[in-house]
Design a protein around this motif. Sequence first.
Motif, short mmCIF file in Angstrom:
data_model
loop_
_atom_site.label_atom_id
_atom_site.label_comp_id
_atom_site.label_asym_id
_atom_site.label_seq_id
_atom_site.Cartn_x
_atom_site.Cartn_y
_atom_site.Cartn_z
N ALA A 1 -5.80 -8.46 -3.86
CA ALA A 1 -7.35 -8.46 -4.07
C ALA A 1 -7.58 -7.60 -2.95
O ALA A 1 -8.86 -6.48 -3.88
N LEU A 2 -8.55 -7.50 -1.96
CA LEU A 2 -9.38 -6.73 -1.18
C LEU A 2 -8.59 -5.45 -1.46
O LEU A 2 -9.51 -4.97 -1.55
N ILE A 3 -7.51 -4.79 -1.30
CA ILE A 3 -7.50 -3.51 -1.34
C ILE A 3 -7.85 -3.34 -3.01
O ILE A 3 -8.27 -2.02 -2.64
N ALA A 4 -7.33 -3.70 -4.14
CA ALA A 4 -8.01 -3.17 -5.27
C ALA A 4 -9.39 -2.96 -4.81
O ALA A 4 -10.03 -2.13 -5.90
N ALA A 5 -10.19 -4.04 -4.92
CA ALA A 5 -11.59 -3.65 -4.38
C ALA A 5 -11.91 -3.10 -3.39
O ALA A 5 -13.06 -2.38 -3.75
N LEU A 6 -11.33 -2.77 -2.48
CA LEU A 6 -11.44 -1.25 -1.78
C LEU A 6 -11.65 -0.05 -2.22
O LEU A 6 -12.36 1.12 -2.34
N ILE A 7 -10.68 0.39 -2.74
CA ILE A 7 -10.22 1.63 -3.92
C ILE A 7 -10.91 1.01 -4.94
O ILE A 7 -11.50 2.72 -5.00
N SER A 8 -11.66 0.52 -5.60
CA SER A 8 -12.58 0.44 -6.59
C SER A 8 -14.51 0.66 -6.36
O SER A 8 -14.83 1.20 -7.20
N GLY A 9 -14.21 0.22 -4.62
CA GLY A 9 -15.77 0.73 -4.05
C GLY A 9 -16.72 -0.53 -4.08
O GLY A 9 -17.47 -0.28 -3.77
N GLU A 10 -15.72 -1.18 -4.50
CA GLU A 10 -16.55 -2.94 -4.32
C GLU A 10 -16.99 -3.43 -3.27
O GLU A 10 -17.64 -4.16 -2.92
N THR A 11 -16.20 -3.37 -2.51
CA THR A 11 -15.56 -3.53 -1.61
C THR A 11 -15.41 -2.48 -0.24
O THR A 11 -14.26 -1.94 -0.26
#
Length: 367
Positions: A109-119
């Motif tokens: 989930a953290l990787i996905a948030a990083l790739i999306s620019g959210e985190t």
Amino acid sequence: MDFSLTEEQQALADSASRYCERDYDLAARRSAMTSEEGLSRNKWQSFAELGWLGAGLDEARGGFGGGAIENALVMEQAGRALVVEPLQSCAIVALQALAAVPQTSEIDALIAALISGETLVSLAHGEAEARGDRAWCATKAERVGPSWYLNGKKSLVLGGKAADKLLISATTSEGLALFLLDQDTPGLERHDYRLIDNHRASDLTLENAVAGEPIAMGRDAQDAIDSGLDHGLIGLCAEAVGIMDLAITTTRDYLKTRQQFGTTLNNFQALQHRMADMLVEMELSRSILYGALSVIELDAMQRAKTISAMKAVVSAAALFVGRNAVQLHGGIGITEECLVSHLYRRLFTISGLFGNEETHLRRMAGG
């Protein structure tokens, strides 16, 4: 060995080049670097939409199926635009480290948030006493009941202020460990500052900072750090190649227009020789970058010497090209209005980040 790009890789490089030329000029850079966080969240979201943040991660971990080559292509263009957003530290170092730890739903989930620019996530591993030695970690973590308590100091955490989460290394009774901490974690203090190239960094002080279970322990933690730093070094050196290329073409164009003794400076043979030496250093850096790209998928021990050879060569070349570009411009070369002064400041910083020439020569020798 075939160094030609695939159609997808060439499209990524062309897209990054067009975006930087069209949407990331010096005015955009100045706006980002003078903001509170030292970056533009809008630009960061654009990077995500362009696929830059997940370009170097395989699809199995939520990326777009690329690798170190894709990261290098993006970073070379980012270097030419002097992008101040923490692409190298967040989208390469932290992302590759997270991708190398044991897979869990939280990490995915953290990787996905990083790739999306959210985190945004930054790795906090370096310490002042380490002097570039990645094996050094004096920060301690001790378990007390259900929680862990971290004590120590971390230095030069790139993108530390803007990061939503910090990936912090610490030594436990069972070896090295990696912990994920939020910025508002009790016991965590952060000192922010601006580097000479206007990128932001932070020093962290941990005094009984409370953490949950580590996301990696022992060999897994060390492998994750090695993966993040080695991929990060490739990205950093690709950025340097892009900057050196621009410094050389900018200096060439200046010598073609600046006149002295009744002729343009490009007609003086001594200056032609200096320009030729700059070009040689840049092309040597590009060649050894290709060499590092060819070994990045090997294990850490096998790739270590090649990665360090790359950084040692690029560190020296960055200083050589940057200094000569400034000198060939004369007095104007150190002014705020001159592009070359900004290029040199970034090259000077890159030469020392994650270990300077001396550090990596020592690592190559096994010291």
